[in-house]
Design an enzyme around this catalytic site. Sequence first.
Site, PDB file in Angstrom:
ATOM      1  N   SER A   1      10.002   5.203  15.764  1.00 54.46           N
ATOM      2  CA  SER A   1       8.738   4.796  16.368  1.00 54.46           C
ATOM      3  C   SER A   1       9.014   4.230  17.756  1.00 54.46           C
ATOM      4  CB  SER A   1       8.045   3.753  15.485  1.00 54.46           C
ATOM      5  OG  SER A   1       7.697   4.314  14.238  1.00 54.46           O
ATOM      6  N   LEU A   2       9.010   5.114  18.751  1.00 52.64           N
ATOM      7  CA  LEU A   2       9.360   4.697  20.107  1.00 52.64           C
ATOM      8  C   LEU A   2       8.167   4.083  20.818  1.00 52.64           C
ATOM      9  CD1 LEU A   2      11.908   4.742  21.884  1.00 52.64           C
ATOM     10  CD2 LEU A   2      11.026   6.835  22.933  1.00 52.64           C
ATOM     11  N   HIS A   3       7.072   4.817  20.890  1.00 57.54           N
ATOM     12  CA  HIS A   3       5.780   4.337  21.380  1.00 57.54           C
ATOM     13  C   HIS A   3       5.721   4.004  22.866  1.00 57.54           C
ATOM     14  CE1 HIS A   3       4.535   4.476  17.288  1.00 57.54           C
ATOM     15  NE2 HIS A   3       5.188   3.397  16.909  1.00 57.54           N
TER      16      HIS A   3
ATOM     17  N   CYS B   1       5.358  -6.939   7.216  1.00 57.09           N
ATOM     18  CA  CYS B   1       6.445  -6.421   8.042  1.00 57.09           C
ATOM     19  C   CYS B   1       6.830  -7.452   9.099  1.00 57.09           C
ATOM     20  CB  CYS B   1       6.013  -5.126   8.735  1.00 57.09           C
ATOM     21  SG  CYS B   1       7.312  -4.351   9.726  1.00 57.09           S
TER      22      CYS B   1
ATOM     23  N   CYS C   1       4.646  -5.110  15.285  1.00 59.27           N
ATOM     24  CA  CYS C   1       4.144  -4.271  16.374  1.00 59.27           C
ATOM     25  C   CYS C   1       2.684  -4.636  16.640  1.00 59.27           C
ATOM     26  CB  CYS C   1       4.273  -2.803  16.019  1.00 59.27           C
ATOM     27  SG  CYS C   1       5.989  -2.279  15.760  1.00 59.27           S
TER      28      CYS C   1
ATOM     29  N   CYS D   1      -0.285  -2.602  15.162  1.00 55.33           N
ATOM     30  CA  CYS D   1      -0.166  -2.236  13.747  1.00 55.33           C
ATOM     31  C   CYS D   1      -0.807  -3.300  12.861  1.00 55.33           C
ATOM     32  CB  CYS D   1       1.308  -2.061  13.384  1.00 55.33           C
ATOM     33  SG  CYS D   1       1.587  -1.688  11.639  1.00 55.33           S
TER      34      CYS D   1
ATOM     35  N   GLU E   1       0.810  -1.208   0.000  1.00 52.97           N
ATOM     36  CA  GLU E   1       0.000   0.000   0.000  1.00 52.97           C
ATOM     37  C   GLU E   1       0.852   1.270   0.000  1.00 52.97           C
ATOM     38  OE1 GLU E   1      -2.291  -0.411   3.560  1.00 52.97           O
ATOM     39  OE2 GLU E   1      -3.135  -2.341   2.971  1.00 52.97           O
TER      40      GLU E   1
ATOM     41  N   CYS F   1       3.210   8.613   1.222  1.00 52.70           N
ATOM     42  CA  CYS F   1       3.756   7.644   2.168  1.00 52.70           C
ATOM     43  C   CYS F   1       3.894   6.321   1.427  1.00 52.70           C
ATOM     44  CB  CYS F   1       2.813   7.496   3.367  1.00 52.70           C
ATOM     45  SG  CYS F   1       3.312   6.218   4.550  1.00 52.70           S
TER      46      CYS F   1
ATOM     47  N   GLU G   1       9.665  -2.357   7.531  1.00 56.67           N
ATOM     48  CA  GLU G   1      10.721  -1.687   8.292  1.00 56.67           C
ATOM     49  C   GLU G   1      11.846  -1.340   7.318  1.00 56.67           C
ATOM     50  OE1 GLU G   1      13.432   0.007  10.095  1.00 56.67           O
ATOM     51  OE2 GLU G   1      11.683  -0.393  11.369  1.00 56.67           O
TER      52      GLU G   1
END
Length: 343
Positions: free
Chosen positions: A209-211, A103, A107, A110, A83, A96, A154
């Site tokens: 992307s720490l989150h 991936c 996560c 996600c 996508e 984007c 990633e």
Amino acid sequence: MQLLLDLHPDAYPLEGYRRRQLLEWIFVHGAGSFEDMTNLPASVRADLSAGYTLDPFKHTETFTSADGSVKYLFTLPDNRQMEAVYMPYLDRKTICVSTMVGCPAKCAFCATGALGFGRNLTAGEVVGQILAVARDQGMSPRELRNLVFMGMGEPLLNYDHTIGAARLLLHPQALGMSKRRVTLSTVGLPKGIRKLAQEDDLGLKLAISLHAPDEATRQQIIPTSYANTIAEIMASAREYQAVTGRRVTFEYAMLKGVNDAVWQAEALADLLRGLVSHVNLIPMNPWEGSGFEESSEAQLQLFYDTLEKRGVEVSVRRSRGRDAGAACGQLALKHPGAVQAGA
């Protein structure tokens, strides 16, 4: 047949003036076939058509949101799907793009992670997303001046192809983008971040992307946290800044009752002390089966205020195209087998 976009412009199968014509047709005019290149001799177009292809996709579906953003679901020749998202703003046009089918980071919140990993995309398949979107929107590819490697995958685990795509973005005879308008988003892989810092001619913007600011929470939602601690990630971010002089952005998906407490905002501020940084708070884009909810507006504001009072530069990044399945992987999830097809 080889995808021409996988080649560096200096390696294109024409020379001199003809090569410049070819590059202009692809990256300025957005030609979708060699037959469109009417100022090239018929014999040259025939030779190109016999050995190369310009379009990496066999099928494209579009999903338009009320806010003007458009989600693209691309089907590759091996029937795998990935996508991209086109996001028009008043002052810029942003795309984007994905670097993988699925991936491997997985996560927990996600949608792409739920797909699993299909394969890496080639540099040409990454750049092909830009060209396909430009053609669909009726614009020159060079009108898309802002790009984020923030779609499926990633980027630092597909390092060579991602960097190859970045070089095509910046090449003056290709897309001619400014390095200040290209952002690479990573889940936080210290070795890859340090390697990226040494790419002297790139200087891309880095988003991590720490989150979560604490190991327990991060390990709950990001499996790669077991291999890469927050301390290691922050050390690599500081090294990246020291080498490149660039501000580092931290992405933070707001998950209700998971990572949105005031003490976590305080801990995040402590982590960022002394680093020139920016925090993007991202209200989670819910998807069926995720098991997570987005933080309330009140809690989001409290988290924001806590960071701001501590001197952290912070903003809220609202998701575009929720009604079009904007979260990465949502569309592909609706097509069972799309990631592993052709395996």
